[in-house]
Design a protein around this motif. Sequence first.
Motif, PDB file in Angstrom:
ATOM      1  N   PRO A 569      44.427  34.862  45.883  1.00  0.00           N
ATOM      2  CA  PRO A 569      44.906  34.324  44.648  1.00  0.00           C
ATOM      3  C   PRO A 569      43.926  34.084  43.763  1.00  0.00           C
ATOM      4  O   PRO A 569      42.751  34.035  44.250  1.00  0.00           O
ATOM      5  CB  PRO A 569      45.586  33.032  45.135  1.00  0.00           C
ATOM      6  CG  PRO A 569      44.657  32.375  46.218  1.00  0.00           C
ATOM      7  CD  PRO A 569      44.610  33.861  47.057  1.00  0.00           C
ATOM      8  N   PRO A 570      43.989  34.232  42.267  1.00  0.00           N
ATOM      9  CA  PRO A 570      43.087  33.873  41.394  1.00  0.00           C
ATOM     10  C   PRO A 570      42.367  32.356  41.724  1.00  0.00           C
ATOM     11  O   PRO A 570      43.098  31.499  42.463  1.00  0.00           O
ATOM     12  CB  PRO A 570      43.379  33.648  39.945  1.00  0.00           C
ATOM     13  CG  PRO A 570      44.746  34.710  40.474  1.00  0.00           C
ATOM     14  CD  PRO A 570      45.246  34.598  41.850  1.00  0.00           C
ATOM     15  N   ASP A 571      41.142  32.267  41.670  1.00  0.00           N
ATOM     16  CA  ASP A 571      40.250  30.936  42.090  1.00  0.00           C
ATOM     17  C   ASP A 571      39.625  30.555  40.821  1.00  0.00           C
ATOM     18  O   ASP A 571      38.854  31.376  40.065  1.00  0.00           O
ATOM     19  CB  ASP A 571      39.535  31.197  43.261  1.00  0.00           C
ATOM     20  CG  ASP A 571      38.765  29.696  43.444  1.00  0.00           C
ATOM     21  OD1 ASP A 571      39.384  28.610  43.909  1.00  0.00           O
ATOM     22  OD2 ASP A 571      37.592  29.961  43.571  1.00  0.00           O
ATOM     23  N   CYS A 572      39.791  29.203  40.183  1.00  0.00           N
ATOM     24  CA  CYS A 572      38.916  28.706  39.038  1.00  0.00           C
ATOM     25  C   CYS A 572      38.277  27.302  39.652  1.00  0.00           C
ATOM     26  O   CYS A 572      39.027  26.701  40.417  1.00  0.00           O
ATOM     27  CB  CYS A 572      40.106  28.264  38.140  1.00  0.00           C
ATOM     28  SG  CYS A 572      40.933  29.803  37.501  1.00  0.00           S
ATOM     29  N   GLN A 573      37.247  27.349  39.324  1.00  0.00           N
ATOM     30  CA  GLN A 573      36.453  26.318  39.764  1.00  0.00           C
ATOM     31  C   GLN A 573      36.036  25.493  38.460  1.00  0.00           C
ATOM     32  O   GLN A 573      35.353  26.019  37.588  1.00  0.00           O
ATOM     33  CB  GLN A 573      35.323  26.740  40.554  1.00  0.00           C
ATOM     34  CG  GLN A 573      35.665  27.103  42.025  1.00  0.00           C
ATOM     35  CD  GLN A 573      36.415  26.095  42.733  1.00  0.00           C
ATOM     36  OE1 GLN A 573      36.040  24.794  42.797  1.00  0.00           O
ATOM     37  NE2 GLN A 573      37.267  26.486  43.668  1.00  0.00           N
ATOM     38  N   PRO A 574      35.917  24.160  38.270  1.00  0.00           N
ATOM     39  CA  PRO A 574      36.754  23.198  39.377  1.00  0.00           C
ATOM     40  C   PRO A 574      38.284  23.360  39.224  1.00  0.00           C
ATOM     41  O   PRO A 574      38.593  23.915  38.321  1.00  0.00           O
ATOM     42  CB  PRO A 574      36.185  21.844  38.963  1.00  0.00           C
ATOM     43  CG  PRO A 574      35.837  22.068  37.411  1.00  0.00           C
ATOM     44  CD  PRO A 574      35.190  23.210  37.376  1.00  0.00           C
ATOM     45  N   LYS A 575      38.914  22.899  39.999  1.00  0.00           N
ATOM     46  CA  LYS A 575      40.498  22.813  39.816  1.00  0.00           C
ATOM     47  C   LYS A 575      41.396  21.640  39.237  1.00  0.00           C
ATOM     48  O   LYS A 575      42.355  21.698  38.829  1.00  0.00           O
ATOM     49  CB  LYS A 575      41.133  23.155  41.188  1.00  0.00           C
ATOM     50  CG  LYS A 575      40.722  24.163  42.010  1.00  0.00           C
ATOM     51  CD  LYS A 575      41.395  24.546  43.144  1.00  0.00           C
ATOM     52  CE  LYS A 575      41.089  25.746  44.085  1.00  0.00           C
ATOM     53  NZ  LYS A 575      41.171  26.771  43.317  1.00  0.00           N
ATOM     54  N   VAL A 576      40.273  20.746  38.875  1.00  0.00           N
ATOM     55  CA  VAL A 576      40.763  19.395  38.237  1.00  0.00           C
ATOM     56  C   VAL A 576      39.979  19.115  36.932  1.00  0.00           C
ATOM     57  O   VAL A 576      38.651  19.169  37.281  1.00  0.00           O
ATOM     58  CB  VAL A 576      40.931  18.292  39.239  1.00  0.00           C
ATOM     59  CG1 VAL A 576      41.660  17.283  38.543  1.00  0.00           C
ATOM     60  CG2 VAL A 576      41.904  18.791  40.467  1.00  0.00           C
TER      61      VAL A 576
END
Length: 783
Positions: A569-576
Amino acid sequence: MNTIGNILKLFLIVCFFGGSGIPGVTGFIKIQGLPATITIQEDAPAGIAIFNFSVVSTITDEVMLTPKIAATNPVNNFFIVSVISSLDLEVIVSENAGLDYETQSNYALLIYVEDDKGNADFQMLTVLLSDVDEPPRFLDNLANGVVYVDFLENLAVGEMIYKVQATDPDKNDNTLFYSANSSMVTMVSNGAILAAKSFDYETDLHSFIVLVTVKDAIGHSISGIVVVNLINVNDNWPVFKQNKTIFEISEEKPPNSVIGKVTAYDSDDDGTSSSLIYVMSPANRYITINSVTGELIVSAIIDRDNGPFRVIPTQEFDVVAKDSPSGEHSASLTVIVIIRDINDNQPFCFPHMHSIQIPEKTEEGTTLVTISCRDNDVDLANSQFTTLLQPGLRTNGRFALNGKNNNTIVVIGKLNFEAVTNLEDNNIYVLSVVVTDIAPPYYQDTVTVYVRVTPRNEFHPSFTQTSYTFNVSEFSEIGTKIGRVLAEDKEFPELKFSYSLIGGGSTLGYNQLFWINPDSGEIYLVAQPDYEATAQHYLMVQAVDKDSSNPKTATTTVSVHILPTNDEPPDCQPKVYSLTILDDTAVGTNVQGLQLFCTDADSSPQSLRYSIASGNINNHFRLSPNAGTNVTKLILALPFDYTRGVDKVTNYNLLVLITDDNQLAGSKKRKVIQTGRVKINIRIIIPTPSTQETTTTPNITYIRLSQNIYQTDAWYIPFIITLGCLLLLGVLGYLAYLLTEYIHSIPKSKVEKKPKMNEQGGCFNFPAPFNVNSAIFSFNAIQ
């Protein structure tokens, strides 16, 4: 002197009680019969009249008297004065009188009488008490009739149970005599009730009544009841009726099943409920005990066929019964629990399938295969089984179980490869061996044996290719066909082949990842491949011709490449994220400069697409660009309006979904789409409004949205548009060329020349230096 004394007396009365004047001026009253002294018995009942007197009044009219006892010596409320008739009065004993000669033998009463005109008089009455012989009195709770006494059962003989408190109210009579009517106690002269025997709670009455009588010297007596309650004492030890007990249970009992019950007895129990506490020593993993009832309970499933119970099928421990938590008295019992085996395992044969090739000239009695089976049950009665070869098509008379060794299949008949019936079925025999328990519930297992009869052969087969290469996606389902290998043989008639995998194909968690159809050579998946675990598999495939006397083989290698698929899956950092903006932030503002940077391990940035799944109340926020890039910004799309109540929420929790399906639009192939998630919390700050009112002019904001809508499957659209534009430009250029050629082809003789005229002639008079071709610019107003 008496006269003077009476005058002073009347004067004091007038002054002390507020009289209206000297007697004789307006009238007066006079008590007759007082002062006086009387004697009454100390036990005079309440309400009895003890003295009568009258009043003389100088007033002729009828008067109303109000008498009272103004003072007493000593102070008491034992007497009251009441009016009998108009001028007659009496002294009576009050209801709550406590007359007692031994306490007080005389009383002085100052009687005061007043009429309704304010005239008054008072006199003294002395009351003497005469002694009356009274019975004794209880000083303790026996005065109420009954006393309840509790004592322990281990009280020694002669120990005091209770002491009666009594007295004689007569002054000169202090000798009292005590007696009790129970044989269980004795009573001494000081009123003490003593134990006449040793008491046992378990054998004696738990309660008995003692009638106590107290007499004085004359014979007056009083009686009271003492109820004696015997209290049980923990003075006995618990007892089990036996030193050892044995229980037997079947294995596989579910937890909380009751094995049995142990019971101890304690004489100290009152018979209504047991106070014993049961504990196990030592603690047991599989069995627990109910500490109140003594029930032995299964706490974990016991498997007789595995673990320690396969060797030692018993559990032995002690049960201790205590009569209190401190365990002052206890008894123990040895408990042995025997685990009984049940038929809970079916026969298990391995392998469940055999594939055998034999030549058609195989001799009778030749062993084909040995069936290997076992039953894990411990007891012999549960582990034994029978073996039966079920009759199959054309197998009768050819194969059977060995009579001496019932798990071996042998050839018992001739195998004719050229027989028509055999050729129709490719000389394959299917044998089914059924293994059945001899004990209920008669579990079964089945072994299938494929016997292929082959002819004799002289040429080695060969594969059509030296090696094979196949590709398969790692998301391919089980049963997917990968490819096919094909062998050839020069035999005539052409022999068929049996294909098998003799090497390769193993991966993490599986002994065999591939299966080859023994007839067609088609290779199938029998487990899920994993590109990350093994990207390439090398298989060794063997082809065996079906010659029954001299089978020959050929082998080839197969390379299977596992193709990666979209499983990350696509991963975005940070998630919050947690953001804060003002409520008057301008539309189009990048909210707090937020940019999402996302990556996808197996997809390009152009494949990412962004959307706000939830939390975007009134659609105030958007992501720009929302597709085709790995970087996007959070933009304020619509302004907030809290003043008119359009917006009420000041805390937004956005859920952003990032999918890798941007380039899948229009695709008819089923592809896997992965989704990443980012949570954004936005808090709207509303400044405190000032007292000055401001007016803002509404303006219009134009928002330009950009979006990558490129679709790989729609490549022809921009191609057609470009080609059309080129064709249009070509047509326009060609038309311009034709127009130019036409202009240059017009002859000069055809050009109409007009004479120059002045303004009066009605024509324009152009200056000489400004020559204009009349064919193009001719303006004649008088044509």
